[in-house]
Design a protein around this motif. Structure first.
Motif, PDB file in Angstrom:
ATOM      1  N   ALA B  89      82.894  68.135  64.519  1.00  0.00           N
ATOM      2  CA  ALA B  89      84.265  67.724  64.872  1.00  0.00           C
ATOM      3  C   ALA B  89      85.147  68.941  65.138  1.00  0.00           C
ATOM      4  N   ALA B  90      84.891  70.020  64.425  1.00  0.00           N
ATOM      5  CA  ALA B  90      85.722  71.222  64.581  1.00  0.00           C
ATOM      6  C   ALA B  90      85.370  72.022  65.836  1.00  0.00           C
ATOM      7  N   LEU B  91      84.151  71.830  66.360  1.00  0.00           N
ATOM      8  CA  LEU B  91      83.694  72.723  67.422  1.00  0.00           C
ATOM      9  C   LEU B  91      83.350  72.041  68.746  1.00  0.00           C
ATOM     10  N   HIS B  92      82.753  70.844  68.686  1.00  0.00           N
ATOM     11  CA  HIS B  92      82.227  70.224  69.910  1.00  0.00           C
ATOM     12  C   HIS B  92      83.345  69.951  70.918  1.00  0.00           C
ATOM     13  N   ARG B  93      83.208  70.518  72.094  1.00  0.00           N
ATOM     14  CA  ARG B  93      84.173  70.366  73.190  1.00  0.00           C
ATOM     15  C   ARG B  93      85.570  70.844  72.819  1.00  0.00           C
ATOM     16  N   GLN B  94      85.652  71.713  71.819  1.00  0.00           N
ATOM     17  CA  GLN B  94      86.930  72.334  71.456  1.00  0.00           C
ATOM     18  C   GLN B  94      86.886  73.771  71.971  1.00  0.00           C
ATOM     19  N   GLY B  95      87.924  74.169  72.667  1.00  0.00           N
ATOM     20  CA  GLY B  95      87.951  75.536  73.180  1.00  0.00           C
ATOM     21  C   GLY B  95      88.075  76.549  72.054  1.00  0.00           C
ATOM     22  N   LEU B  96      87.688  77.783  72.350  1.00  0.00           N
ATOM     23  CA  LEU B  96      87.827  78.872  71.377  1.00  0.00           C
ATOM     24  C   LEU B  96      88.705  79.957  71.997  1.00  0.00           C
ATOM     25  N   ALA B  97      89.594  80.485  71.198  1.00  0.00           N
ATOM     26  CA  ALA B  97      90.435  81.594  71.671  1.00  0.00           C
ATOM     27  C   ALA B  97      89.696  82.894  71.386  1.00  0.00           C
ATOM     28  N   LEU B  98      89.342  83.617  72.441  1.00  0.00           N
ATOM     29  CA  LEU B  98      88.573  84.852  72.282  1.00  0.00           C
ATOM     30  C   LEU B  98      89.484  86.064  72.418  1.00  0.00           C
ATOM     31  N   THR B  99      89.148  87.103  71.675  1.00  0.00           N
ATOM     32  CA  THR B  99      89.855  88.369  71.847  1.00  0.00           C
ATOM     33  C   THR B  99      89.201  89.128  73.010  1.00  0.00           C
ATOM     34  N   GLY B 100      89.910  90.108  73.550  1.00  0.00           N
ATOM     35  CA  GLY B 100      89.342  90.890  74.649  1.00  0.00           C
ATOM     36  C   GLY B 100      89.560  90.210  75.985  1.00  0.00           C
ATOM     37  N   ASP B 101      88.934  90.763  77.031  1.00  0.00           N
ATOM     38  CA  ASP B 101      89.144  90.246  78.387  1.00  0.00           C
ATOM     39  C   ASP B 101      88.129  89.169  78.710  1.00  0.00           C
ATOM     40  N   MET B 102      87.985  88.215  77.814  1.00  0.00           N
ATOM     41  CA  MET B 102      87.001  87.161  78.010  1.00  0.00           C
ATOM     42  C   MET B 102      87.609  85.806  77.690  1.00  0.00           C
ATOM     43  N   ALA B 103      87.087  84.798  78.345  1.00  0.00           N
ATOM     44  CA  ALA B 103      87.571  83.443  78.106  1.00  0.00           C
ATOM     45  C   ALA B 103      86.396  82.551  77.732  1.00  0.00           C
ATOM     46  N   CYS B 104      86.707  81.551  76.941  1.00  0.00           N
ATOM     47  CA  CYS B 104      85.688  80.564  76.579  1.00  0.00           C
ATOM     48  C   CYS B 104      85.733  79.439  77.609  1.00  0.00           C
ATOM     49  N   VAL B 105      84.604  79.154  78.202  1.00  0.00           N
ATOM     50  CA  VAL B 105      84.531  78.130  79.242  1.00  0.00           C
ATOM     51  C   VAL B 105      84.141  76.781  78.647  1.00  0.00           C
ATOM     52  N   GLN B 106      83.217  76.797  77.709  1.00  0.00           N
ATOM     53  CA  GLN B 106      82.682  75.539  77.195  1.00  0.00           C
ATOM     54  C   GLN B 106      82.081  75.750  75.801  1.00  0.00           C
ATOM     55  N   VAL B 107      82.283  74.774  74.935  1.00  0.00           N
ATOM     56  CA  VAL B 107      81.646  74.780  73.614  1.00  0.00           C
ATOM     57  C   VAL B 107      80.983  73.422  73.411  1.00  0.00           C
ATOM     58  N   LEU B 108      79.686  73.427  73.211  1.00  0.00           N
ATOM     59  CA  LEU B 108      78.961  72.169  73.011  1.00  0.00           C
ATOM     60  C   LEU B 108      78.056  72.264  71.791  1.00  0.00           C
ATOM     61  N   VAL B 109      78.036  71.219  70.995  1.00  0.00           N
ATOM     62  CA  VAL B 109      76.993  71.093  69.977  1.00  0.00           C
ATOM     63  C   VAL B 109      75.796  70.465  70.679  1.00  0.00           C
ATOM     64  N   THR B 110      74.687  71.192  70.751  1.00  0.00           N
ATOM     65  CA  THR B 110      73.541  70.693  71.516  1.00  0.00           C
ATOM     66  C   THR B 110      72.463  70.070  70.624  1.00  0.00           C
ATOM     67  N   TYR B 111      72.528  70.327  69.329  1.00  0.00           N
ATOM     68  CA  TYR B 111      71.458  69.825  68.455  1.00  0.00           C
ATOM     69  C   TYR B 111      71.940  69.873  67.016  1.00  0.00           C
ATOM     70  N   SER B 112      71.607  68.869  66.243  1.00  0.00           N
ATOM     71  CA  SER B 112      71.823  68.963  64.795  1.00  0.00           C
ATOM     72  C   SER B 112      70.750  68.138  64.096  1.00  0.00           C
ATOM     73  N   ALA B 113      70.403  68.565  62.903  1.00  0.00           N
ATOM     74  CA  ALA B 113      69.361  67.865  62.150  1.00  0.00           C
ATOM     75  C   ALA B 113      69.518  68.190  60.673  1.00  0.00           C
ATOM     76  N   THR B 114      69.026  67.301  59.848  1.00  0.00           N
ATOM     77  CA  THR B 114      69.001  67.536  58.403  1.00  0.00           C
ATOM     78  C   THR B 114      67.543  67.581  57.960  1.00  0.00           C
ATOM     79  N   ILE B 115      67.191  68.662  57.279  1.00  0.00           N
ATOM     80  CA  ILE B 115      65.795  68.912  56.922  1.00  0.00           C
ATOM     81  C   ILE B 115      65.684  69.017  55.398  1.00  0.00           C
TER      82      ILE B 115
END
Lengths: 91, 141
Positions: B89-115
């Motif tokens: 909930a905190a990360l999936h499809r939520q943008g991130l503010a990056l330091t430096g001359d870079m931008a965040c384009v996309q954040v996706l949770v691609t996999y999760s599992a409980t082992i």
């Protein structure tokens, strides 16, 4: 519309061929036995090694030694290249 | 060569999670970027990070694959699953503010599992995060 349907069918076939190629390449690159289950638009690569998950993600006693990420990235690149080529041939 | 955004991504992910009240309600302040020496449960570790070049025609870019680990000694998998849900909930499809001359384009949770861990008492939640970054300044004028 028949021309459009024909083009869509050719593209769909190209995607299936690209998926097959990417899955096959991934299976060959994996350091463990694996098999591929195919369905329309997807390929499920199943590793035949119960230790693979522990190796990839680690355990409470053992740090992870991830091996899947670079192989998946390579398979993804190959898939993208095949699909791009198919789109160029079928604009 | 792409400017390396991997540290900026890790910092942004850590900052986001450290400030997330739902996650804090589950793990307190036990958020680490390596395995803690004191094994107090539950806790979350921002683990392995792999960076792949992903340049476009006009901008340098990278794909970052981060693995987050949730460790729990709750009797059952429920706690690990709640933590994974909070991370997602905190990360999936939520943008991130990056330091430096870079931008965040996309954040996706691609996999999760409980082992279930080998020790028979620990539940191990894993979550794979895919972050795409790009340089703010294009290659070409």
């Amino acid at each position: 519309m028949s021309g459009f349907r024909l083009a869509a069918e050719r593209l769909a076939a190209a995607v299936e061929a690209a998926l097959d190629a990417a899955a096959e390449r991934l299976v060959q690159a994996l350091p463990v036995d694996a098999g591929v289950e195919a369905a329309m638009g997807r390929r499920l690569v199943r590793l035949h090694d119960e230790q693979a998950v522990q190796r990839e993600f680690g355990t409470a006693a053992r740090p992870p030694d991830p091996f899947l990420v670079p192989l998946l990235a390579e398979a993804e690149r190959e898939l993208a290249a095949h699909v791009t080529e198919a789109l160029h041939l079928e604009p | 060569m792409s400017p390396d955004a991997s540290l900026a991504v890790q910092t942004a992910v850590f900052t986001r999670l450290a400030g997330d009240p739902a996650l804090a309600g589950l793990i307190g302040g036990r958020l680490f970027d390596r395995r803690p020496e004191s094994r107090v449960f539950p806790h979350v570790v921002i683990g392995e990070a792999e960076t792949l070049a992903d340049d476009s025609a006009t901008r340098a870019g990278q794909v970052h694959i981060l693995t987050l680990h949730a460790w729990s000694r709750y009797r059952g998998r429920a706690e690990a699953k709640r933590i994974l849900a909070a991370l997602s909930a905190a990360l999936h499809r939520q943008g991130l503010a990056l330091t430096g001359d870079m931008a965040c384009v996309q954040v996706l949770v691609t996999y999760s599992a409980t082992i279930d861990d080998d020790d028979g008492v620990t539940s191990h939640g894993v979550l794979r995060l895919r972050v795409v970054t790009e340089a703010l300044v294009p290659h070409t004028p």
